[in-house]
Design a protein around this motif. Structure first.
Motif, PDB file in Angstrom:
ATOM      1  N   ALA A 159       0.823  -1.201   0.000  1.00 26.31           N
ATOM      2  CA  ALA A 159       0.000   0.000   0.000  1.00 26.31           C
ATOM      3  C   ALA A 159       0.859   1.254   0.000  1.00 26.31           C
ATOM      4  CB  ALA A 159      -0.919  -0.008   1.217  1.00 26.31           C
ATOM      5  N   GLN A 160       1.920   1.233   0.804  1.00 27.30           N
ATOM      6  CA  GLN A 160       2.802   2.393   0.876  1.00 27.30           C
ATOM      7  C   GLN A 160       3.429   2.695  -0.483  1.00 27.30           C
ATOM      8  OE1 GLN A 160       3.435   4.370   3.799  1.00 27.30           O
ATOM      9  NE2 GLN A 160       4.092   5.633   2.084  1.00 27.30           N
ATOM     10  N   LEU A 161       3.833   1.643  -1.204  1.00 28.32           N
ATOM     11  CA  LEU A 161       4.416   1.848  -2.527  1.00 28.32           C
ATOM     12  C   LEU A 161       3.415   2.475  -3.481  1.00 28.32           C
ATOM     13  CD1 LEU A 161       6.524  -1.406  -3.066  1.00 28.32           C
ATOM     14  CD2 LEU A 161       7.361   0.918  -2.711  1.00 28.32           C
ATOM     15  N   LYS A 162       2.184   2.023  -3.424  1.00 24.12           N
ATOM     16  CA  LYS A 162       1.167   2.606  -4.298  1.00 24.12           C
ATOM     17  C   LYS A 162       0.936   4.080  -3.953  1.00 24.12           C
ATOM     18  CE  LYS A 162      -1.333  -1.620  -5.545  1.00 24.12           C
ATOM     19  NZ  LYS A 162      -0.896  -1.524  -6.962  1.00 24.12           N
ATOM     20  N   LEU A 163       0.891   4.365  -2.680  1.00 28.80           N
ATOM     21  CA  LEU A 163       0.699   5.754  -2.259  1.00 28.80           C
ATOM     22  C   LEU A 163       1.859   6.631  -2.706  1.00 28.80           C
ATOM     23  CD1 LEU A 163      -0.609   5.041   1.336  1.00 28.80           C
ATOM     24  CD2 LEU A 163      -1.945   6.053  -0.513  1.00 28.80           C
ATOM     25  N   ASP A 164       3.079   6.121  -2.561  1.00 28.41           N
ATOM     26  CA  ASP A 164       4.260   6.889  -2.962  1.00 28.41           C
ATOM     27  C   ASP A 164       4.279   7.144  -4.457  1.00 28.41           C
ATOM     28  OD1 ASP A 164       5.065   6.926  -0.346  1.00 28.41           O
ATOM     29  OD2 ASP A 164       6.549   5.324  -0.563  1.00 28.41           O
ATOM     30  N   ASN A 165       3.687   6.240  -5.216  1.00 24.57           N
ATOM     31  CA  ASN A 165       3.658   6.391  -6.674  1.00 24.57           C
ATOM     32  C   ASN A 165       2.393   7.091  -7.160  1.00 24.57           C
ATOM     33  OD1 ASN A 165       6.155   5.165  -7.089  1.00 24.57           O
ATOM     34  ND2 ASN A 165       5.266   3.116  -7.074  1.00 24.57           N
ATOM     35  N   GLY A 166       1.647   7.675  -6.224  1.00 25.07           N
ATOM     36  CA  GLY A 166       0.490   8.479  -6.606  1.00 25.07           C
ATOM     37  C   GLY A 166      -0.814   7.722  -6.728  1.00 25.07           C
ATOM     38  N   ASP A 167      -0.804   6.413  -6.453  1.00 26.90           N
ATOM     39  CA  ASP A 167      -2.040   5.628  -6.546  1.00 26.90           C
ATOM     40  C   ASP A 167      -2.718   5.616  -5.176  1.00 26.90           C
ATOM     41  OD1 ASP A 167      -4.094   3.886  -7.034  1.00 26.90           O
ATOM     42  OD2 ASP A 167      -2.820   2.169  -7.589  1.00 26.90           O
ATOM     43  N   ARG A 168      -3.405   6.717  -4.845  1.00 24.76           N
ATOM     44  CA  ARG A 168      -4.005   6.855  -3.525  1.00 24.76           C
ATOM     45  C   ARG A 168      -5.114   5.836  -3.302  1.00 24.76           C
ATOM     46  NH1 ARG A 168      -3.475  10.774   0.050  1.00 24.76           N
ATOM     47  NH2 ARG A 168      -5.034  11.004   1.691  1.00 24.76           N
ATOM     48  N   ASN A 169      -5.969   5.666  -4.284  1.00 22.27           N
ATOM     49  CA  ASN A 169      -7.068   4.719  -4.118  1.00 22.27           C
ATOM     50  C   ASN A 169      -6.566   3.293  -3.935  1.00 22.27           C
ATOM     51  OD1 ASN A 169      -9.020   6.728  -4.334  1.00 22.27           O
ATOM     52  ND2 ASN A 169      -9.159   6.525  -6.565  1.00 22.27           N
ATOM     53  N   GLY A 170      -5.555   2.918  -4.745  1.00 18.40           N
ATOM     54  CA  GLY A 170      -4.993   1.577  -4.613  1.00 18.40           C
ATOM     55  C   GLY A 170      -4.370   1.372  -3.247  1.00 18.40           C
ATOM     56  N   GLY A 171      -3.673   2.396  -2.763  1.00 17.77           N
ATOM     57  CA  GLY A 171      -3.054   2.301  -1.445  1.00 17.77           C
ATOM     58  C   GLY A 171      -4.073   2.180  -0.336  1.00 17.77           C
ATOM     59  N   LEU A 172      -5.127   2.975  -0.409  1.00 15.59           N
ATOM     60  CA  LEU A 172      -6.168   2.915   0.616  1.00 15.59           C
ATOM     61  C   LEU A 172      -6.877   1.567   0.612  1.00 15.59           C
ATOM     62  CD1 LEU A 172      -7.734   6.491   0.363  1.00 15.59           C
ATOM     63  CD2 LEU A 172      -6.593   5.504   2.352  1.00 15.59           C
ATOM     64  N   THR A 173      -7.090   1.022  -0.592  1.00 16.12           N
ATOM     65  CA  THR A 173      -7.758  -0.281  -0.693  1.00 16.12           C
ATOM     66  C   THR A 173      -6.928  -1.366  -0.008  1.00 16.12           C
ATOM     67  OG1 THR A 173      -8.841   0.321  -2.775  1.00 16.12           O
ATOM     68  CG2 THR A 173      -8.623  -2.036  -2.283  1.00 16.12           C
TER      69      THR A 173
END
Length: 594
Positions: A249-263
């Motif tokens: 999740a952290q990697l997705k958030l760092d790469n701008g994928d907020r929804n993916g990270g939250l999921t």
């Protein structure tokens, strides 16, 4: 002398390897004393003859003590190495440990010599140290790690790859951790990345989620985002632990994928609802996206600790939800003792927000001296005492803080500043100037302190000192709008340097055209210039915009000078109802109605 060598190494191990990495002076002298005693036991004693010694002879006078030169004195070299380290002299430490390893039979000495030689970029010394370490019994994993570090240091990719492969095949339980240390210490990120991606593949990584996460994190640190995501995604599929979900999740958030990270965080939290760290991370991200209620609701469930209460309070405050703040306060005040103790400052803050000032004082009093909020708790205590009408206690509290924090300039400055601010509230301007002056001794040229003291000087009629502070402030911060306005008003009010005052206030007015205090200064300047109609218009607009007492007094005086005594009296009456003890009003009425 073999026994002596063992004794000397034992002394060294007790004083160095036990954890006292950096020798302190007292320990140095103690260590030297111990060595002297150890050496005394190894002294070469002369054989007894049949001749009786004189009664006055001293036994120690007949002893012959073997004293090695410094280059062959193990403890001397070890101490020299540690002293060099304490001074950040890596080269000196490396030289000392290089000598020590040749005297000592302890592999740990050679290991440290190896690490220091590599750290100082001395491949020849490192090669000798590794060979010595091998002779003394280094493990295959230790040798492979050291040789890999040396190869990486020299940019020898294939040699590094070979040694890292030997390290991973050694069967050492810490092999992957050691592998990571080699790469993270590399000065060549490209080489380290190449080795990471070729050796830490999904096919080679062990069945341990921690190793997978460590390699993914290392890849991210080295800038290999694709590799980091590949390993993280594969770890998520293979192990499905809450930690693997959280990292993916952290990697997705760092790469701008907020929804993916939250999921993914939501899935991690569902998988491990008792994991407080996951809940806090998920709640923080929900809060950042403005979903305060959802974040609070999620945090309310499951185990609570000081961090969850603090996050819940922060979310409620962001949502301006006093009802939720009250609930957090109620629950936290009844939490287990250890949680309450850790949250004493938060409880004080919550009590303040809820208007429970006496309760807030009690909580702040429970903040321990070693709490990171201890200073802030003391400051809030002083401010609350002032709010409760206990001014003498407030200033006593601050006086004690000024003594307690004499050796901490930032805290000392703040204690004096709050002291001055509280005196300003009570219109005790002389005491305020004194407190500001003390603070300026701690923090000379501090803009906020100069501004505050300038205002206090102006209030007691020390116009020269006020002007000097404001002018000095403007030298430090030429674009300070508030200082420009304050200096302009002070000059206008004193009827001096009016062209300069006009220039200063005009600049402030251009920067903040809707600021009532600047409008007041401009209107008062027009009055001093004799422009009564313009002054009345500007001041009337400022009075209607803010109903500030001092603006009202100025407007009333202008109206009075225009002959509009009834209108002026109406304004004065409004000011009196707002602030019966307003000193500017009292002074003005005495002047206008002698």
């Amino acid at each position: 002398m073999a026994g002596c060598d063992r004794n000397r190494q034992k002394v060294w191990r007790n004083s160095v390897l036990s954890g006292a990495v950096k020798f302190k002076q007292v320990r140095q002298y103690v260590a030297v004393g111990l060595v002297a005693l150890a050496m005394a036991g190894c002294a070469a004693m002369p054989e007894r003859t049949g001749v009786a010694s004189k009664a006055s002879a001293q036994p120690l006078a007949r002893m012959t003590v073997a004293t090695p030169d410094l280059d062959h004195d193990l403890l001397a070299q070890l101490m020299a190495g540690e002293l060099a380290l304490s001074s950040s002299d890596l080269k000196g430490a490396s030289q000392a440990y290089g000598k020590a390893m040749m005297i000592s039979g302890d592999p740990e000495v050679a290991g440290k010599a190896t690490a220091l030689a590599i750290a100082t970029h001395d491949p020849d010394a490192a090669g000798r140290a590794i060979d010595r370490w091998q002779t003394l019994g280094a493990t295959p994993a230790q040798l492979a790690q050291a040789r890999a570090e040396l190869a990486v240091e020299q940019g020898q990719t294939e040699q590094a790859r070979q040694q890292l492969s030997l390290l991973l095949a050694s069967g050492d339980k810490d092999a992957w951790r050691m592998f990571g240390r080699v790469l993270i210490g590399s000065r060549d990120a490209a080489l380290a990345s190449n080795l990471l991606e070729s050796l830490a593949t999904p096919a080679k990584l062990p069945a341990d989620p921690k190793a997978w996460l460590a390699m993914s994190q290392l890849g991210e640190q080295l800038g290999r985002h694709a590799y980091a995501e590949q390993i993280a995604d594969e770890a998520l599929k293979r192990f499905g632990t809450s930690e693997t979900y959280a990292w993916a999740a952290q990697l997705k958030l760092d790469n701008g994928d907020r929804n993916g990270g939250l999921t993914l965080l939501k899935q991690a939290q569902v998988k491990d609802p008792s994991n407080i760290g996951l809940r806090l991370t998920y709640a923080s991200l929900l809060g950042q996206s403005g979903q305060y209620a959802q974040a609070s609701k999620m945090l309310e469930k499951g185990p609570q600790n000081a961090q969850t209460y603090a996050m819940r309070a922060a979310l409620a405050a962001s949502a301006k939800d006093n009802k939720s703040l009250g609930q957090v306060y109620q629950q936290l005040s009844q939490a287990p003792a250890d949680v309450r103790e850790a949250s004493a400052y938060l409880l004080g803050q919550l009590a303040e927000v809820l208007g429970r000032k006496e309760d807030a004082l009690k909580w702040y009093d429970q903040v321990s001296d070693d709490d990171t909020h201890a200073f802030d708790a003391d400051l809030r205590t002083a401010i609350l005492l002032q709010d409760l009408g206990r001014s003498a206690e407030a200033h006593q509290q601050l006086a004690e803080m000024q003594t307690d924090y004499l050796d901490q300039p930032a805290q000392l400055r703040r204690a004096y500043e709050v002291d001055a601010d509280l005196y300003l509230r009570d219109k005790r301007y002389v005491e305020a100037t004194n407190a500001f002056s003390h603070a300026l001794q701690v923090a000379p040229d501090d803009p906020d302190l100069l501004y505050g003291r300038g205002l206090a000087y102006a209030e007691i009629g020390k116009i020269d000192q006020a002007v000097a502070d404001f002018r000095h402030l403007l030298k430090i911060k030429p674009d300070d709008i508030d200082a420009s306005n304050a200096l302009g008003f002070t000059l206008a009010d004193a009827g001096r340097d009016l062209p300069e005052a006009e220039k200063l206030i005009a600049a402030a007015r251009a920067a903040k055209p809707d600021d009532p205090s600047i409008a007041d200064s401009w209107g008062w300047l027009q009055y001093r210039l004799g422009h009564l109609n313009q002054a009345a218009e500007v001041l009337r607009n400022a009075w209607q915009a803010g109903k500030d007492a001092d603006v009202g007094v100025h407007l009333g005086e202008v109206l009075w000078k225009q002959g509009q005594h009834d209108q002026a009296q109406q304004v004065f009456d409004q000011v009196r109802r707002m602030d019966p003890q307003n000193p500017t009003l009292q002074q003005t009425l005495k002047r206008l109605e002698p």
